[in-house]
Write a protein that holds these residues in place. Structure first.
Motif, short mmCIF file in Angstrom:
data_model
loop_
_atom_site.label_atom_id
_atom_site.label_comp_id
_atom_site.label_asym_id
_atom_site.label_seq_id
_atom_site.Cartn_x
_atom_site.Cartn_y
_atom_site.Cartn_z
N GLU A 1 0.88 -1.18 0.00
CA GLU A 1 0.00 0.00 0.00
C GLU A 1 0.91 1.23 0.00
O GLU A 1 1.73 1.37 0.91
N VAL B 1 -0.04 -6.37 8.31
CA VAL B 1 -1.19 -5.47 8.16
C VAL B 1 -1.63 -4.92 9.52
O VAL B 1 -2.69 -4.32 9.63
N PHE C 1 -0.37 10.00 6.23
CA PHE C 1 -1.14 8.96 5.56
C PHE C 1 -1.25 7.77 6.51
O PHE C 1 -0.21 7.22 6.92
N THR C 2 -2.47 7.38 6.88
CA THR C 2 -2.65 6.18 7.68
C THR C 2 -3.20 5.07 6.77
O THR C 2 -3.67 5.36 5.66
N PRO C 3 -3.14 3.81 7.20
CA PRO C 3 -3.48 2.72 6.28
C PRO C 3 -4.96 2.65 5.92
O PRO C 3 -5.82 2.99 6.72
N CYS C 4 -5.21 2.20 4.69
CA CYS C 4 -6.57 1.89 4.25
C CYS C 4 -6.90 0.43 4.54
O CYS C 4 -8.06 0.07 4.73
N LEU C 5 -5.87 -0.42 4.52
CA LEU C 5 -6.07 -1.85 4.77
C LEU C 5 -5.88 -2.13 6.25
O LEU C 5 -4.82 -1.86 6.82
N MET C 6 -6.94 -2.67 6.85
CA MET C 6 -6.94 -2.96 8.29
C MET C 6 -6.81 -4.46 8.50
O MET C 6 -7.63 -5.22 7.97
N GLY C 7 -5.83 -4.85 9.30
CA GLY C 7 -5.62 -6.27 9.55
C GLY C 7 -6.65 -6.88 10.47
O GLY C 7 -6.76 -8.11 10.55
N LEU D 1 -11.24 -2.97 4.38
CA LEU D 1 -11.07 -1.55 4.05
C LEU D 1 -11.56 -0.71 5.22
O LEU D 1 -12.63 -0.97 5.77
N HIS E 1 -5.93 4.61 13.70
CA HIS E 1 -4.56 4.89 13.31
C HIS E 1 -4.20 6.37 13.46
O HIS E 1 -3.03 6.69 13.63
N THR F 1 -1.12 7.68 15.67
CA THR F 1 -0.16 8.68 15.18
C THR F 1 0.08 9.74 16.25
O THR F 1 1.21 10.20 16.45
N PRO G 1 -9.60 8.36 1.36
CA PRO G 1 -10.84 7.60 1.19
C PRO G 1 -11.24 6.81 2.44
O PRO G 1 -10.40 6.48 3.27
#
Lengths: 422, 422
Positions: free
Chosen positions: A216, A420, B150-156, B177, B184, B188, B201
């Motif tokens: 990503e 992730v 920028f923090t992740p869009c994909l969450m584990g 998503l 996050h 931060t 998004p």
């Protein structure tokens, strides 16, 4: 946000980087996003301050007020003579590791306790640099008349290149995360918006474990219409890189790659062939750049031209996606370019094929079906001007500016095949 | 990008909005992102121009050069007396529909030919407004010292609320998503960055078919540390909304909601109860706002206070996620607020729980397991200051500013349960 408690008092809020004692004077080195600050606590401080100081642990979040005074040995040349002290976010006494030592901690442990890891001086600088890049690009492109747009991340049809994408379960359908907002940027140009950009995420489902790749990442993606050729696009990209690097260079401690006063050098692939041939390396301009060619070209740029940024143009049409325009003079070459910094590719771009009939021919040549791309190509029947664009990897640009070895250190919470969380 | 061909000539590039003839004079009304421009072609023009004019179709992309001169009846009060004309992107003679009539075309057809639809004056204005909002927010927050992250869009791990998320096939794992970059952003803050924002998004897998919801939308999400309480956060949000609306208001033709000079009115839920009670509606402040309460409150704000933007604070703790801080004075209420514009919710925010022990208690109260959230809560052991934040829906804000009925008209390529193409 916390207001000053008394007239003429200064407030400092941040994290306890270190605690030191010299005789009867205590020093707290406070870490804030603007840098380090020395808080000085003398023996005649209030009982409350003394009590707080007793239990203070490293990495606690604190707010101090006091009087700012010159102090030659303190960071920034001033210290805060503390009058009040509040521990607003205490840290446990035993930490998994101390942020400033994080470079010696194995990556998995660093990521498990990422909030401590990101408090290290290198990461704090990276965060400031990346923010300066992003904000600098927005300011520059607004000034140049570019409109910011949002194009979709969810693609109803598989990627144009057929390469690795992440599937998404979208109600009863399977859709895909975009690799690049490329096709929708072109449709935005087709929608009558002639200078656009987007800053957003993109994904690559590649099982790569290098220090250069993320699953990503984020791109600044630009598209501009009514161009004469791809050189117009390259000039736009050079302007953005200059704005980003100049914004980052304002941050103390940052020594970015050199922009140079003259425009970035541009090489055709034939020129690249000749340059590397003199060093005994054989390169065929109808192939993609191999690692050795990249290395020898960078040595030439560095040692002979004394530059850091440069561009290469005229890649082979057959290795480029269907939407890239062929060079009319020699259709074996595409109107496509890459931007390099110190031997590392930063960005790809080019002029797109805007003529409906030529676009269909390119799709045939690429061995793809007209039907599968009709959702895209239909728009080219209704007035699409010549246009081109590129995407710059934000983490890659950050990496070049701060000189990080691993791209994972240029993203807050990296996603790779193993990671992730968090 | 196309350069001027002759000294003192002006170049205009855009799309053919209309073609008219008056006697021997032809007019092309050209559409550019800056508005309409009249191109005037007199009988004594060159043969080349005449030849081009012959086959010219509406919506073709053209470039004209000529001399700019005053013309009282032309848009903007000037016209371009054409000397050269190039059709750089011809449109087919029969169009699926003419952009300016697109409001009368059924939505599915409009979306199929979205590039024509987006050329309508309303959409062109929307695109300019949304860009002005985005750029205006970046400039404002940079000035206020906020860092863009920028923090992740994909969450584990699945979403905190357990509500509808889109699953992603991530190699051999299932990930999700993000609904909101909320957790996050908090991590931060925990990483030593005290004033952050992100523009990106977010997704909601809801089978909703209203004019207010999208499955893919964008938020400006902010988090700020070292706050006294949620009112500090509300002041930050008011500043952003003011900056966004003021940036949009500079665009001719935009009549945004009124900001008012005084701060946005703020209502506690007890005050809301009393206001709507006077209109005969019963509302229980320990419940979420129902539609009738929202409507009556908006009428009160409009008719009595003559304001458009307002805030509501103190929602019930039990309807808020675990990370929201309870009000110490009355734990049944949370330090949470919503921002409204003309009866429509624009944004939610609040102060977060930063104390590790209180956070664990909230998780227990919410009926969630400590283990499933340990990846998140562990960071709160190592010095997290008081903080809070919010997310503003960019499309929702655009919708309020341009007065669009359907939120699908405030996004280039909308994604809803039926639509993921183009």
């Amino acid at each position: 946000m916390i207001q000053e408690h008394q007239p003429q008092a200064t407030t400092s809020a941040g994290w306890v980087h270190d605690i030191r004692k010299t005789g009867s004077v205590q020093f707290i080195i406070l870490r804030t996003m603007e840098g380090l600050r020395q808080l000085t606590i003398t023996d005649d401080c209030s009982k409350e301050v003394k009590a707080h100081l007793q239990g203070l642990t490293k990495e606690s979040a604190i707010v101090a007020t006091g009087r700012l005074q010159p102090a030659a040995k303190a960071p920034g040349g001033t210290e805060l003579l503390v009058q009040t002290l509040s521990i607003v976010g205490p840290a446990e006494k035993i930490l998994p590791f101390v942020p400033r030592d994080s470079a010696t901690v194995p990556l998995p442990k660093r990521l498990d306790f990422r909030s401590l890891d990101l408090r290290s001086p290198d990461h704090q600088l990276m965060i400031r640099v990346q923010s300066a890049i992003v904000q600098g690009i927005h300011v520059h492109l607004a000034k140049e008349g570019f409109k910011h747009v949002f194009t979709p991340c969810l693609m109803g049809v598989p990627s144009e290149s057929g390469s690795a994408v992440f599937p998404v379960i979208y109600f009863d359908k399977e859709v895909f995360l975009r690799q690049d907002p490329q096709l929708h940027r072109q449709l935005t140009i087709a929608s009558g918006v002639d200078k656009i950009y987007e800053m957003g995420p993109a994904w690559r489902a590649e099982q790569s474990h290098t220090t250069k790749h993320l699953c990503e990442h984020r791109v600044c993606a630009v598209e501009v219409a009514f161009i004469k050729d791809e050189y117009d696009v390259m000039r736009v990209e050079e302007g953005i890189i200059r704005a980003a690097v100049e914004a980052a260079a304002l941050i103390p401690g940052v020594i970015p790659p050199s922009l140079g006063k003259d425009p970035f050098p541009i090489f055709t692939l034939d020129e690249v062939r000749d340059i590397v041939a003199k060093k005994g390396h054989v390169y065929d301009p109808l192939e993609d750049l191999d690692k050795e060619t990249e290395r020898v070209l960078w040595e030439y740029v560095r040692d002979t031209l004394h530059r850091d940024f440069y561009m290469v143009t005229g890649f082979a049409s057959r290795i480029k996606p269907f939407y890239v325009m062929e060079d009319a003079k020699d259709p074996r070459h595409a109107r496509s370019f890459d931007v390099y910094c110190k031997g590392m590719e930063l960005s790809s771009g080019g002029q797109r094929e805007h003529r409906h009939d030529h676009l269909l021919k390119r799709i045939t040549s690429a061995g793809m079906s007209h039907e599968s791309l009709e959702w895209f190509t239909r728009h080219f029947r209704f007035g699409v001007p010549p246009h081109g664009g590129f995407a710059i990897g934000i983490e890659r640009l950050t990496q070049m500016i701060v000189g990080a070895e691993n791209i994972r250190d240029c993203v807050l919470f990296p996603r790779d095949p193993e990671r992730v969380v968090p």
